[in-house]
Design an enzyme around this catalytic site. Sequence first.
Site, mmCIF file in Angstrom:
data_model
loop_
_atom_site.group_PDB
_atom_site.id
_atom_site.type_symbol
_atom_site.label_atom_id
_atom_site.label_comp_id
_atom_site.label_asym_id
_atom_site.label_seq_id
_atom_site.Cartn_x
_atom_site.Cartn_y
_atom_site.Cartn_z
ATOM 1 N N SER A 158 -24.936 9.623 -29.096
ATOM 2 C CA SER A 158 -24.736 8.240 -29.532
ATOM 3 C C SER A 158 -25.460 7.262 -28.611
ATOM 4 C CB SER A 158 -23.230 7.952 -29.623
ATOM 5 O OG SER A 158 -22.984 6.731 -30.277
ATOM 6 N N ASP A 253 -23.329 8.383 -41.323
ATOM 7 C CA ASP A 253 -23.376 7.707 -40.030
ATOM 8 C C ASP A 253 -24.395 6.576 -40.138
ATOM 9 O OD1 ASP A 253 -23.676 6.916 -37.372
ATOM 10 O OD2 ASP A 253 -24.184 8.906 -36.621
ATOM 11 N N HIS A 283 -20.172 10.034 -37.822
ATOM 12 C CA HIS A 283 -20.484 9.863 -36.407
ATOM 13 C C HIS A 283 -19.312 10.380 -35.560
ATOM 14 C CE1 HIS A 283 -22.763 7.903 -33.182
ATOM 15 N NE2 HIS A 283 -21.593 7.613 -32.641
#
Length: 314
Positions: A158, A253, A283
């Site tokens: 991320s 996501d 995600h």
Amino acid sequence: MNKKYDIHPDFEKFPVVTLTFNAVLLWLINTAMKAQCFFARRSLKLTVAHHIITRADGSRLKIFTMTPHNLAARVPAPALVYYHGGGFGITYASLHLQSCERYANETGCIVLFVPYRLAPKHPFPGGFDDCYASLEWVITKAGSLGIDANRIAVGGDSAGGALAAGVAQKSRDEKLIKLCAQLLIYPVLDNTCSTPSATEFVDVPVWNARSNRHMWDMYLSRYRETAIPAYAAPGHGQLHHLPMTYVETAEFDPLRDEGLSYIAALQQQGIEVFINETKQTVHGYDAMAKSEISKRSMLARIAFLNQAFAPSDD
């Protein structure tokens, strides 16, 4: 049950939330995360050692290494410098520690884990500078740490993927080191939030398009959109002469399409890319570690690192 998206049953109960990155809320979240990780660190099945890096302003950054117990006979060992996710404002979770434990134990590498400074108190470049300084430090200390300087990779998930990709670009530009790989797990790459997935997925679980925009506003609070500094949004950086790269994306996501664009841009530069385009996922899906999808992704990451860390025939 919301069936707007074909999310796998393992992940469809994840909460739908929008983060505004309020400083008080972040403090509460980070306090809880630190308490959780205090106990998680104690259960790690490897050797954890703490180190201090002195920043340019004299302040100190505390990082730690994670070393497999049986590594002594195989040094010098490869290393993975790892940057955790959390939207640039949230500290690491037990999942990060457990994942890095597996990377270390199952690839025979030393993991350097970097708890970098967080926004909004420290917007870009604060945390990024910590991440780059950590790579500089591990190169300088490679001999004493038992690390093979020719087999150092960077990685992150991320927001940590953004930091890893930015560090890889800067280390290339400054000729600091020739990294052997970068491991990017559903990475943050594009501050414009303009891709189809970054505009459409406003109501998906865990991380949505609204949270994504709030994150960038916080992280780049010192800069106007037309003057984004180098390495902050690595999807817009120069991608030539980067190392072999693993990119993992999640189907539902907001970051999905910027990850796919990054893959295509790397391939245009002739860079070897290992693609894990997961389906029916959101995600942070691998927080459900028992899911077969999560298990397959972990094995794919480990296989990539094992290939990247294989000694050169030169």
